[in-house]
Write a protein that holds these residues in place. Structure first.
Motif, mmCIF file in Angstrom:
data_model
loop_
_atom_site.group_PDB
_atom_site.id
_atom_site.type_symbol
_atom_site.label_atom_id
_atom_site.label_comp_id
_atom_site.label_asym_id
_atom_site.label_seq_id
_atom_site.Cartn_x
_atom_site.Cartn_y
_atom_site.Cartn_z
ATOM 1 N N ASP A 154 -8.929 3.490 0.724
ATOM 2 C CA ASP A 154 -9.895 3.246 1.802
ATOM 3 C C ASP A 154 -11.151 4.087 1.615
ATOM 4 N N ARG A 155 -10.985 5.277 1.004
ATOM 5 C CA ARG A 155 -12.122 6.189 0.805
ATOM 6 C C ARG A 155 -12.830 5.964 -0.529
ATOM 7 N N THR B 233 0.815 -1.206 0.000
ATOM 8 C CA THR B 233 0.000 0.000 0.000
ATOM 9 C C THR B 233 0.851 1.260 0.000
ATOM 10 N N SER C 275 -2.278 -5.479 -0.082
ATOM 11 C CA SER C 275 -3.567 -4.963 0.364
ATOM 12 C C SER C 275 -4.266 -4.021 -0.614
ATOM 13 N N ALA C 276 -3.582 -2.976 -1.086
ATOM 14 C CA ALA C 276 -4.254 -1.990 -1.940
ATOM 15 C C ALA C 276 -4.782 -2.620 -3.221
ATOM 16 N N GLU D 103 -5.200 7.908 7.176
ATOM 17 C CA GLU D 103 -6.254 8.522 6.363
ATOM 18 C C GLU D 103 -7.606 8.480 7.065
ATOM 19 N N ARG D 104 -7.850 7.422 7.808
ATOM 20 C CA ARG D 104 -9.161 7.243 8.436
ATOM 21 C C ARG D 104 -9.317 8.077 9.709
ATOM 22 N N ASP E 153 -7.972 -4.548 -2.718
ATOM 23 C CA ASP E 153 -9.162 -3.764 -2.391
ATOM 24 C C ASP E 153 -9.697 -2.946 -3.561
ATOM 25 N N ARG F 273 -3.788 3.378 6.029
ATOM 26 C CA ARG F 273 -5.240 3.305 6.217
ATOM 27 C C ARG F 273 -5.665 4.007 7.515
ATOM 28 N N GLY G 295 -1.779 -0.890 4.372
ATOM 29 C CA GLY G 295 -3.219 -1.081 4.374
ATOM 30 C C GLY G 295 -3.701 -2.170 5.289
ATOM 31 N N SER G 296 -2.839 -3.111 5.619
ATOM 32 C CA SER G 296 -3.250 -4.245 6.439
ATOM 33 C C SER G 296 -2.114 -4.673 7.348
ATOM 34 N N ASP H 62 -7.569 -5.347 8.198
ATOM 35 C CA ASP H 62 -7.422 -4.069 7.489
ATOM 36 C C ASP H 62 -7.075 -2.917 8.426
#
Length: 312
Positions: free
Chosen positions: A46-47, A10, A84-85, A167-168, A88, A164, A141-142, A159
């Protein structure tokens, strides 16, 4: 045999060119070269659920450099793994087409279980620490959780990763207390679920060596060791106690991005996400009641190289 492994995650894309002695499970890798570029392939995934064109282009440029190095090195076998990326994203086909055109090799978008197995193989083979192990690979990402001694017994990918979680939950510079609390709650819930899945909850009567992989862990280790520059040889297999991890994490969470960038061991592409990665490591250590973590510079990249040679 000379093999090449590429790990496209990611946050970063990494290359290992290595020679392997023998063709059995006991073979050992000898590095020819290791490289890492921060490309942030998973930026915004993620978004949006999609890989951004700019992120794919950053990855293409790094991959073109790697392809030239592989030709010069005479690698006999090449395996590229995407994690991961790429799992997804709804437009993963665009990424795959770019890789085939640039590298001439199909990227393998592996499952979380396969990612965990490769991470375990790369980390444990040659490790100077007793098993059984809990191996945690904190990516962008994970995060993969793997238990085992000589082989994988249980594994799960969840995840939570430094990109991630940043950003979250951690948009401010530095993040506020409420942001950190939200990130911690999210990470804690995922870690609890993961530890249950891999049978690594404290109190089961099994003492496991905690082994931490990837850039978040090794950067925390470098900071804990007070290094003036990033030195893989000193970081590899360093034992960092929990109180020190807590101290480093707190310092990273209250620092601005500019202050983190000024730290001599900090890669410029990691400065904005390292606080989240350190927090993930801290929560894991709290949840398993681990007195220390062994930092490993050998990880999924080494596992991919072993698998390319047929010895994993």
């Amino acid at each position: 045999m000379r093999v090449a492994a590429i790990d496209c995650g990611t946050n970063s894309i990494r290359l290992l060119v290595a020679d392997i002695d023998g063709d059995t499970a006991g073979g050992r890798l000898t590095d020819v070269s290791r490289r890492m570029e921060i490309v942030r392939l998973g930026e915004g995934v993620d978004r949006t659920g999609r890989l951004a064109p700019a992120a794919i282009e950053r990855t293409r440029k790094a991959l073109a450099d790697y392809a030239a190095e592989l030709r010069d090195a005479g690698a006999e076998r090449v395996r590229m793994v995407a994690t991961s990326a790429s799992r997804d994203a709804s437009n993963a086909g665009d990424f795959r087409a770019m890789v085939v055109e640039t590298l001439g090799v199909e990227p393998e978008v592996i499952s979380g279980d396969e990612e965990a197995r490769l991470s375990f193989t790369g980390a444990v083979r040659g490790l100077d620490a007793p098993g059984p192990y809990l191996v945690v690979d904190i990516g962008g990402g994970s995060t993969e959780f793997v238990t085992g001694s000589r082989r994988v017994e249980h594994a799960i990918s969840v995840d939570i990763g430094c990109v991630r979680m940043t950003e979250r939950h951690l948009p401010d510079d530095p993040p506020g207390a409420s942001e950190v609390a939200a990130a911690r709650a999210d990470v804690t819930a995922s870690v609890d679920r993961a530890l249950t899945a891999v049978h690594a909850k404290p109190g089961d009567g099994v003492e496991r060596t905690l082994v931490g992989l990837a850039g978040s862990v090794t950067t925390v280790a470098a900071l804990a060791l007070g290094l003036d520059a990033y030195e893989p040889a000193r970081i590899h297999q360093a034992r960092i106690d929990r109180a020190t991890v807590e101290r480093v994490t707190t310092e990273l969470l209250v620092a601005t991005r500019a202050e983190r960038l000024a730290m001599p061991v900090m890669h410029p592409g990691r400065a904005d996400v390292i606080a989240a990665g350190a927090l993930i490591l801290q929560v894991i250590m709290e949840q398993v009641d681990a007195p220390a973590v062994i930092a490993s510079e050998h990880d999924i990249l080494d596992g991919i190289a072993y698998s390319a040679a047929g010895t994993a």
